[in-house]
Scaffold this motif. Structure first.
Motif, PDB file in Angstrom:
ATOM      1  N   ALA A  91      14.294  -8.101  14.120  1.00 51.25           N
ATOM      2  CA  ALA A  91      14.530  -6.951  13.261  1.00 51.25           C
ATOM      3  C   ALA A  91      13.359  -5.981  13.349  1.00 51.25           C
ATOM      4  O   ALA A  91      12.204  -6.378  13.566  1.00 51.25           O
ATOM      5  CB  ALA A  91      14.721  -7.401  11.819  1.00 51.25           C
ATOM      6  N   THR A  92      13.642  -4.705  13.159  1.00 52.01           N
ATOM      7  CA  THR A  92      12.620  -3.665  13.101  1.00 52.01           C
ATOM      8  C   THR A  92      12.908  -2.751  11.912  1.00 52.01           C
ATOM      9  O   THR A  92      14.054  -2.684  11.439  1.00 52.01           O
ATOM     10  CB  THR A  92      12.592  -2.830  14.395  1.00 52.01           C
ATOM     11  N   PRO A  93      11.913  -2.031  11.390  1.00 57.81           N
ATOM     12  CA  PRO A  93      12.158  -1.140  10.252  1.00 57.81           C
ATOM     13  C   PRO A  93      13.193  -0.073  10.589  1.00 57.81           C
ATOM     14  O   PRO A  93      13.220   0.440  11.715  1.00 57.81           O
ATOM     15  CB  PRO A  93      10.783  -0.520  10.003  1.00 57.81           C
ATOM     16  N   PRO A  94      14.033   0.281   9.624  1.00 60.01           N
ATOM     17  CA  PRO A  94      15.086   1.261   9.903  1.00 60.01           C
ATOM     18  C   PRO A  94      14.582   2.691   9.998  1.00 60.01           C
ATOM     19  O   PRO A  94      15.196   3.520  10.671  1.00 60.01           O
ATOM     20  CB  PRO A  94      16.046   1.098   8.716  1.00 60.01           C
ATOM     21  N   THR A 131      10.982   3.275   5.094  1.00 57.98           N
ATOM     22  CA  THR A 131      11.530   4.570   5.492  1.00 57.98           C
ATOM     23  C   THR A 131      10.438   5.420   6.142  1.00 57.98           C
ATOM     24  O   THR A 131       9.266   5.049   6.193  1.00 57.98           O
ATOM     25  CB  THR A 131      12.096   5.308   4.275  1.00 57.98           C
ATOM     26  N   ASP A 132      10.839   6.600   6.592  1.00 53.40           N
ATOM     27  CA  ASP A 132       9.874   7.504   7.233  1.00 53.40           C
ATOM     28  C   ASP A 132       8.765   7.950   6.284  1.00 53.40           C
ATOM     29  O   ASP A 132       7.629   8.162   6.711  1.00 53.40           O
ATOM     30  CB  ASP A 132      10.589   8.746   7.761  1.00 53.40           C
ATOM     31  N   HIS A 190      13.976  -4.426   3.758  1.00 48.87           N
ATOM     32  CA  HIS A 190      13.872  -3.551   4.935  1.00 48.87           C
ATOM     33  C   HIS A 190      14.185  -2.106   4.596  1.00 48.87           C
ATOM     34  O   HIS A 190      13.629  -1.182   5.208  1.00 48.87           O
ATOM     35  CB  HIS A 190      14.785  -4.049   6.062  1.00 48.87           C
ATOM     36  N   GLY A 191      15.046  -1.873   3.587  1.00 49.40           N
ATOM     37  CA  GLY A 191      15.408  -0.508   3.229  1.00 49.40           C
ATOM     38  C   GLY A 191      14.269   0.298   2.633  1.00 49.40           C
ATOM     39  O   GLY A 191      14.357   1.530   2.534  1.00 49.40           O
ATOM     40  N   GLY A 217      14.528  -8.109   8.555  1.00 51.87           N
ATOM     41  CA  GLY A 217      13.763  -6.896   8.290  1.00 51.87           C
ATOM     42  C   GLY A 217      13.025  -6.897   6.975  1.00 51.87           C
ATOM     43  O   GLY A 217      12.200  -6.011   6.727  1.00 51.87           O
TER      44      GLY A 217
END
Length: 274
Positions: free
Chosen positions: A5-8, A37-38, A33-34, A237
């Motif tokens: 898994a990688t960050p979304p 974010t950017d 994981h949510g 994630g």
């Protein structure tokens, strides 16, 4: 075949509900994981084309022994020679989960793809570049090495997850396996970063309560995890921080296997003063 898994990244829509699984307590934290974010990324001095999510850092009431980043490096990006690590005490583990990087240690180059693993001792001369056409993503786990008189610091090494045997935990019939990247009896090492895998139905059947602090990043699958007094659902994630002596257990219900990257501090006397 292993998946990681990688960050979304990105940003959730305005229509998304605010309620989620994020928790921050005195004994543990859960970063779903949510939350990666950017808008919560950082840059690093002397790194080009790079951003990172800081999952853990030494902080009062939080992690005490380590920091952990998930780092994204754009094609052509990476660190500048001689300026990769700013703390001469820092040892590190790198674990690649996406793309590929070129890791240079003392002028020797190593190509690391997803599943690639490197240990870097304190004071190591290293740098990392992305010479590929895709974004590369890796975990960077850092700890201040605790030297011991008469014990040499470990040397750098590079390996792959595929080359490390998954050892069955006693009495589990293969439902719980651990890939150990260093010999647990090698007291030169004061931290271990392993991969733990549970098959569907596999479990930690007792509340582990021990001195080791933990960082757990879920690489694959889902499970329900006991953290102190709470059962929390986690999935690929997500990141968990567990304070020393925080009771912990888990049950992997499936349908696929449940895997995580595990940090713990080991092999040193307890510090008697701060």
């Amino acid at each position: 075949m292993s998946t990681y898994a990688t960050p979304p990244g990105g940003l959730p829509p305005q229509t998304q509900l605010t309620t989620n699984r994020a928790r921050f307590t005195q004994a543990y934290a859960v970063l779903p994981h949510g939350t990666m974010t950017d808008i919560v990324t950082s840059a690093l001095p002397h790194w080009e084309g790079t951003r990172l999510w800081v999952l853990a850092r030494p902080l009062s009431g939080f992690a005490e022994t380590f920091s952990q980043y998930v780092v994204e490096v754009a094609p052509g990006g990476g660190s500048q020679p001689g300026r990769t690590e700013v703390d001469p005490r820092a040892e590190a583990v790198l674990f690649v989960v996406g793309g590929a990087v070129t890791l240079t240690i003392a002028e020797e180059e190593h190509e690391l793809e997803a599943g690639g693993y490197a240990y870097l001792p304190p004071g190591a001369d290293w740098m990392l570049r992305n010479r590929g056409a895709e974004v590369a993503t890796f975990h960077w786990i850092r700890k201040a090495y605790e030297p011991v008189d008469g014990v040499e610091a470990p040397e750098a090494f590079v390996t792959r997850e595929a080359d490390v045997e998954a050892v069955e935990m006693p009495g589990t019939d293969g439902a719980w396996r651990t890939q150990r990247f260093v010999d647990p009896t090698d007291v030169r090492h004061d931290m271990h970063v392993n991969i733990v895998t549970f098959q569907p139905g596999g479990a930690i059947t007792f509340p582990e309560t021990h001195v080791m602090e933990h960082g757990l990043y879920v690489l694959e699958g889902k499970a329900v995890y006991l953290l102190n007094e709470d059962w929390v659902e986690v999935e690929a994630g997500d990141f968990m921080w567990l304070r020393a002596f925080c009771p912990q257990a888990c049950y992997a219900g499936g349908p696929g296997r449940f895997r995580y990257l595990l940090y713990k501090d080991v092999n040193r006397h307890a510090t008697l003063a701060y």
